[in-house]
Scaffold this motif. Structure first.
Motif, PDB file in Angstrom:
ATOM      1  N   UNK A  57      -2.704  18.364  -1.076  1.00  0.00           N
ATOM      2  CA  UNK A  57      -3.516  19.220  -1.148  1.00  0.00           C
ATOM      3  C   UNK A  57      -4.364  19.001  -2.400  1.00  0.00           C
ATOM      4  N   UNK A  58      -3.896  18.607  -3.288  1.00  0.00           N
ATOM      5  CA  UNK A  58      -4.748  18.581  -4.700  1.00  0.00           C
ATOM      6  C   UNK A  58      -5.711  17.210  -4.459  1.00  0.00           C
ATOM      7  N   UNK A  98      -2.289  20.051  -8.299  1.00  0.00           N
ATOM      8  CA  UNK A  98      -1.046  20.271  -7.414  1.00  0.00           C
ATOM      9  C   UNK A  98      -0.212  21.354  -7.634  1.00  0.00           C
ATOM     10  N   UNK A  99       0.099  21.823  -9.062  1.00  0.00           N
ATOM     11  CA  UNK A  99       0.737  22.886  -9.211  1.00  0.00           C
ATOM     12  C   UNK A  99       0.511  24.114  -8.764  1.00  0.00           C
ATOM     13  N   UNK A 100      -1.253  24.180  -8.827  1.00  0.00           N
ATOM     14  CA  UNK A 100      -1.860  25.616  -8.473  1.00  0.00           C
ATOM     15  C   UNK A 100      -1.492  25.631  -6.729  1.00  0.00           C
ATOM     16  N   UNK A 101      -1.953  24.445  -6.392  1.00  0.00           N
ATOM     17  CA  UNK A 101      -1.814  24.515  -4.733  1.00  0.00           C
ATOM     18  C   UNK A 101      -0.482  24.832  -4.354  1.00  0.00           C
ATOM     19  N   UNK A 113       5.259  17.096  -1.803  1.00  0.00           N
ATOM     20  CA  UNK A 113       4.467  16.201  -1.482  1.00  0.00           C
ATOM     21  C   UNK A 113       3.069  16.741  -0.653  1.00  0.00           C
ATOM     22  N   UNK A 114       3.394  18.044  -0.201  1.00  0.00           N
ATOM     23  CA  UNK A 114       2.425  18.738   0.597  1.00  0.00           C
ATOM     24  C   UNK A 114       1.449  19.187  -0.542  1.00  0.00           C
ATOM     25  N   UNK A 115       2.084  19.775  -1.520  1.00  0.00           N
ATOM     26  CA  UNK A 115       0.969  20.045  -2.834  1.00  0.00           C
ATOM     27  C   UNK A 115       0.198  19.021  -3.294  1.00  0.00           C
TER      28      UNK A 115
END
Lengths: 193, 323
Positions: free
Chosen positions: B308-309, B35-38, B303-305
């Motif tokens: 995505x993950x 998630x951190x990367x997205x 939440x979005x990130x």
């Protein structure tokens, strides 16, 4: 080195790799005529994983030779790959971090091995989504042939014709327990995504 | 917290995300690292990557939802997935079609992933029995809401080095809260201590099971909950359930359990979270909502990130023969 690898040849040792990087650093300086701070409009983009370390070594070498600090960014092209639906395992998504504006800048994209060209394609697409670079040149330590897309490298450490089933292992002291480049045979049973 | 997931696992061992109860610490850490990367994509000039091109996701929302549905839709669009939206009103559910029939019809249209929100606990699990797609639970009754807990974990992980020994208090309507349950599972799995605080009328009867997991304690005093607390997570008082006589009045609730500026002053390092939507002047004093130590808007971005993950990590699973 993977434990299942069968080593066929060592292509570079630590000194060879260092000389190759010396030469490539000078090639970058020569190509862009980087000679004074006013004209530096170049950026290095290291591709995850090992391209990042190669890029930061090149940056240090250019700084040592020319006294010029070239900005360095880190790119992970995983999100742009074309093979999600063919794989059983999901690849790890790593950090992307390019703090300078790539638009109107001459970029050197840096990776350890050029093989099918698919990762390079993904990286180019990723870069285009982040801006409009003036140009992109491509630097690899090893070009192993067997391209599946019309992609070529501008700066090549060494060209090594290989067969399918063989692998090139570039190992760097920053993250590996040894340094150098090896040609290995992949153990089919242990093959991983 | 670590940025390189090299020492971690590289894939989930689950085919679906139904809840955090059976996700391991390594799996949760993989989702957070991904998630951190997205999240970085959300700040690019073009906020879209082609990762899930050709993947079709259906959002099945049987229960009202604004931010979760928008957050999932946005996550899907940012990943270039094709999306189909379905909400209970204006569909054949109002004609009496069952969840199973709806799901199988949708399945017949060749969809890859299902995001489901339903009022019945276990609805997401039931769907996994009906369709071969990967199922993501977006909230099932008072059972679990795993992506909400994951975004809470991501928000906390930006502020603290480790979850080990972190003290998190969850305050409010624990009984009706799937957010609380998912957070208890996620936080305790990662080694945090959780304090549940609320009026006894809003504490669930099966609380002992949560306490038995270890790392969970219960109190009915807000002061006790905030003592030594790193993060206070206030839950929404569900105004639509106020007919059930569980609270004398919202004013009394605010007096006893609302977090006020005086609490922020008494606890200078305390961070405030809230899953939203906030009832200003009930769970949180209005000034607290706007305070710099309130992380409510960070939670929305995360939440979005995190979604995505989760979509990315579960997207490969349809191809797997034995799931």
């Amino acid at each position: 080195m993977e434990s299942s690898d069968i080593i066929k040849a060592q292509l570079m040792d630590e000194r060879d790799l260092d000389r190759t990087l010396d030469r490539m650093a000078r090639q970058i300086v020569e190509t862009f005529a980087i000679d004074n701070l006013g004209s530096v409009n170049v950026g290095l983009i290291g591709m995850q994983l090992r391209g990042v370390y190669i890029a930061s070594r090149l940056k240090a070498k250019i700084a040592a030779v020319e006294g010029i600090d070239i900005p360095l960014g880190v790119l992970d092209a995983t999100m742009y790959r074309d093979d999600f639906r063919l794989r059983l395992k999901q690849p790890v998504v790593r950090e992307t971090n390019i703090e300078f504006d790539i638009s109107e800048r001459h970029l050197v994209l840096i990776d350890d091995v050029l093989f099918t060209g698919r990762t390079t394609r993904a990286a180019l697409d990723a870069l285009m989504d982040m801006g409009r670079p003036a140009s992109v040149k491509f630097l690899v330590i090893i070009d192993r042939g067997l391209r599946e897309l019309p992609i070529r490298a501008d700066f090549v450490g060494q060209k090594v014709p290989t067969f399918q089933g063989e692998e090139i292992r570039v190992r760097l002291r920053e993250i590996d327990d040894r340094e150098g480049v090896w040609l290995v045979e992949r153990n089919q049973k242990e093959e991983s995504a | 917290m670590t940025q390189t997931p090299d020492t971690q696992i590289s894939e989930l061992s689950h085919k679906h995300l139904l809840g955090l109860v059976d996700y391991s610490d390594k799996e949760i850490e993989l989702i957070l690292a991904t998630a951190r990367q997205f999240r970085e994509v959300l700040y690019r000039p073009i906020r879209r990557v082609p990762t899930l091109r050709g993947t079709t996701v259906v959002n099945l929302f049987y229960e009202a939802s604004t931010r979760t549905r928008i957050s999932f839709e946005l996550a899907e669009k940012r990943l270039s997935a094709d999306t189909v939206n379905f909400s209970a009103s204006g569909s054949s559910v109002s004609k009496g079609e069952s969840l199973k029939d709806t799901a199988q019809n949708i399945e017949a249209m060749q969809l890859d992933m299902v995001v489901v929100r339903h009022k019945s606990p276990g609805a997401a699990h039931f769907l996994t029995q009906c369709v071969p797609s990967a199922v993501i639970n977006a909230g099932d009754g008072a059972h679990e809401h795993p992506t909400q807990a994951l975004l809470d974990l991501l928000t906390m992980s930006d502020k603290f080095e480790t979850f080990r020994g972190l003290n998190v208090s969850i305050i409010g309507d624990i009984m009706h809260s799937r957010v609380a349950r998912s957070n208890v599972y996620g936080l305790t799995t990662l080694g945090a201590n959780v304090t549940l605080c609320g009026p006894s009328t809003l504490m669930p009867v099966e609380l002992d099971r949560l306490v038995d997991r270890g790392g969970v304690r219960i109190t009915h005093s807000l002061d006790e909950a905030l003592e030594g607390c790193d993060v206070a997570m206030a839950l929404r008082i569900q105004l639509e359930r106020q007919g059930s006589n569980r609270l004398p009045s919202l004013r009394e609730y605010h007096e006893l359990f609302g977090i006020k500026m005086s609490h922020l002053e008494a606890h200078p390092d305390l961070l405030i979270m809230h899953p939203g939507p906030v009832n200003r002047g009930v769970e949180l004093e209005s000034k607290v909502v706007d305070h710099e130590r309130a992380l409510i808007l960070d939670q929305v971005t995360n939440g979005v990130a995190v979604r995505m993950a989760v979509l990315f990590l579960l997207s490969g699973t349809r191809a797997q023969p034995d799931g």
